[in-house]
Design a protein around this motif. Structure first.
Motif, PDB file in Angstrom:
ATOM      1  N   VAL A  53       0.865  -1.179   0.000  1.00  0.00           N
ATOM      2  CA  VAL A  53       0.000   0.000   0.000  1.00  0.00           C
ATOM      3  C   VAL A  53       0.898   1.225   0.000  1.00  0.00           C
ATOM      4  O   VAL A  53       1.731   1.398   0.894  1.00  0.00           O
ATOM      5  CB  VAL A  53      -0.936   0.040   1.224  1.00  0.00           C
ATOM      6  N   LYS A  54       0.737   2.057  -0.996  1.00  0.00           N
ATOM      7  CA  LYS A  54       1.426   3.348  -1.047  1.00  0.00           C
ATOM      8  C   LYS A  54       0.425   4.378  -0.532  1.00  0.00           C
ATOM      9  O   LYS A  54      -0.691   4.475  -1.055  1.00  0.00           O
ATOM     10  CB  LYS A  54       1.857   3.675  -2.479  1.00  0.00           C
ATOM     11  N   TYR A  55       0.830   5.170   0.457  1.00  0.00           N
ATOM     12  CA  TYR A  55      -0.154   6.067   1.069  1.00  0.00           C
ATOM     13  C   TYR A  55       0.515   7.302   1.667  1.00  0.00           C
ATOM     14  O   TYR A  55       1.725   7.354   1.887  1.00  0.00           O
ATOM     15  CB  TYR A  55      -0.951   5.327   2.147  1.00  0.00           C
ATOM     16  N   GLY A  56      -0.314   8.299   1.910  1.00  0.00           N
ATOM     17  CA  GLY A  56       0.155   9.536   2.519  1.00  0.00           C
ATOM     18  C   GLY A  56      -0.465  10.749   1.855  1.00  0.00           C
ATOM     19  O   GLY A  56      -1.146  10.649   0.824  1.00  0.00           O
ATOM     20  N   SER A  57      -0.207  11.919   2.422  1.00  0.00           N
ATOM     21  CA  SER A  57      -0.734  13.155   1.840  1.00  0.00           C
ATOM     22  C   SER A  57       0.032  13.556   0.587  1.00  0.00           C
ATOM     23  O   SER A  57      -0.418  14.413  -0.170  1.00  0.00           O
ATOM     24  CB  SER A  57      -0.668  14.290   2.868  1.00  0.00           C
ATOM     25  N   GLY A  58       1.198  12.941   0.370  1.00  0.00           N
ATOM     26  CA  GLY A  58       1.959  13.199  -0.849  1.00  0.00           C
ATOM     27  C   GLY A  58       1.632  12.243  -1.979  1.00  0.00           C
ATOM     28  O   GLY A  58       2.254  12.295  -3.045  1.00  0.00           O
TER      29      GLY A  58
END
Length: 337
Positions: A53-58
């Motif tokens: 899972v690739k995640y974050g506000s970026g």
């Protein structure tokens, strides 16, 4: 850029089918899932031996949309996207959005890790594979610039802050013409420099971040392209131009030799010529009048170019916000983020 590294921590959903896992379950499990990449506003966690899972506000949904579009091209190898969504911050004081992309985990080594020990034959094979994938990406023509389905354009020639969204080729050309005017007003580019109008008639998919940390070499010797955050529909020569500013100069030069068909030299030079307005002068707007360069401004820009060519891989080298004030340059430092 994800790192293909071994982890001993247990995967929270090993042996589970993705259909049986809710989005909420995935979000709750991420804190304890082993991380294979963590930097600033982007993280990548393995939730099983075959899923990350690739995640974050970026992270943004348009990366998933572009990857899904490219997945239809048979000669381009990239992780398969299974799901993508975003959530708003719960606090009223926060305005950030967190995006989650569930995708295939590709088993292998980062090309950056194994490149020093590879034979010249294997290096040539990697260059040829990437070159063929670039050709495949550029076979399809698109009508709207930027990420597939819309979104902010990011990468080398869109400043460190992004630009757009652009709804048409004309809007994209207009944005670059504005950057050109800024350079002309500062006296960094001749007033007779041709504009970008009419140059962006062809739009193709560009990865826009092709370096060895964004490539995985699997056990069969196949190269996979990862990290599609900067990808989108742009003029064909944008990919070639971005490679000239690659963080892996030796790797990029080998790839550029395969791509050296003699085309687009003047167009690429035009992009280089407006480098000031894409870096130190990213916040400048045209005033409508030509001015003389402020003492030290050219030196600042030259230092920024030296910084780029020493492999830092970004066109933004200062948080200074140059603005025009009655024909004079006013350099104000931006507040720290």
């Amino acid at each position: 850029m994800p790192e293909a590294q071994q982890v001993s921590q247990a995967f929270p959903f090993e042996g589970w089918s993705l259909e049986s896992i809710s989005r909420e379950d995935i979000i709750r499990a991420l804190d304890d899932a082993p991380k294979i990449y963590s930097k600033a506003y982007t993280q990548i966690a393995r939730i099983s031996s075959s899923l990350v899972v690739k995640y974050g506000s970026g992270v943004h949904l348009w990366e998933a949309r572009t990857m899904t579009y490219v997945a239809k091209m048979p000669r381009v190898r990239l992780p398969k996207v299974f799901d993508a969504w975003e959530t708003k911050a719960a606090s009223l004081q926060e305005e950030s959005t967190t995006t989650y992309i569930v995708m295939e985990y590709v088993q292998g080594d980062l090309v950056s890790d194994v490149w020093p020990g590879l034979s010249s034959e294997r290096r040539l094979s990697i260059h040829q594979q990437v070159y063929e994938m670039i050709r495949e990406l550029q076979r399809t023509r698109l009508a709207v610039p930027g990420p597939i389905g819309g979104g902010v354009s990011n990468g080398t020639y869109f400043t460190d802050y992004g630009a757009g969204p652009f709804l048409s080729r004309e809007e994209l050309e207009e944005w670059f013409n504005e950057r050109l005017l800024v350079c002309q007003e500062f006296g960094l580019v001749k007033a007779t420099q041709p504009s970008f109008t009419g140059q962006f008639q062809e739009l193709v998919i560009c990865h826009f971040d092709l370096h060895t940390q964004n490539m995985i070499l699997d056990g069969q010797g196949n190269v996979w392209l990862i990290d599609w955050a900067y990808s989108g529909a742009y003029p064909p020569y944008f990919e070639k131009a971005a490679l000239s500013r690659n963080v892996d100069p030796a790797f990029a030069q080998g790839l550029l030799r395969l791509m050296d068909d003699g085309q687009f030299k003047e167009e690429i030079q035009q992009l280089e010529d407006i480098g000031f307005a894409l870096s130190t002068g990213a916040f400048c707007k045209p005033s409508g009048k030509l001015i003389n360069p402020t003492p030290g401004l050219m030196e600042m820009y030259i230092r920024s170019k030296v910084y780029i060519y020493h492999g830092k891989g970004t066109m933004i080298t200062s948080r200074a916000k140059p603005t025009l004030d009655n024909g004079n340059v006013n350099l104000q430092m931006a507040a720290k983020e």
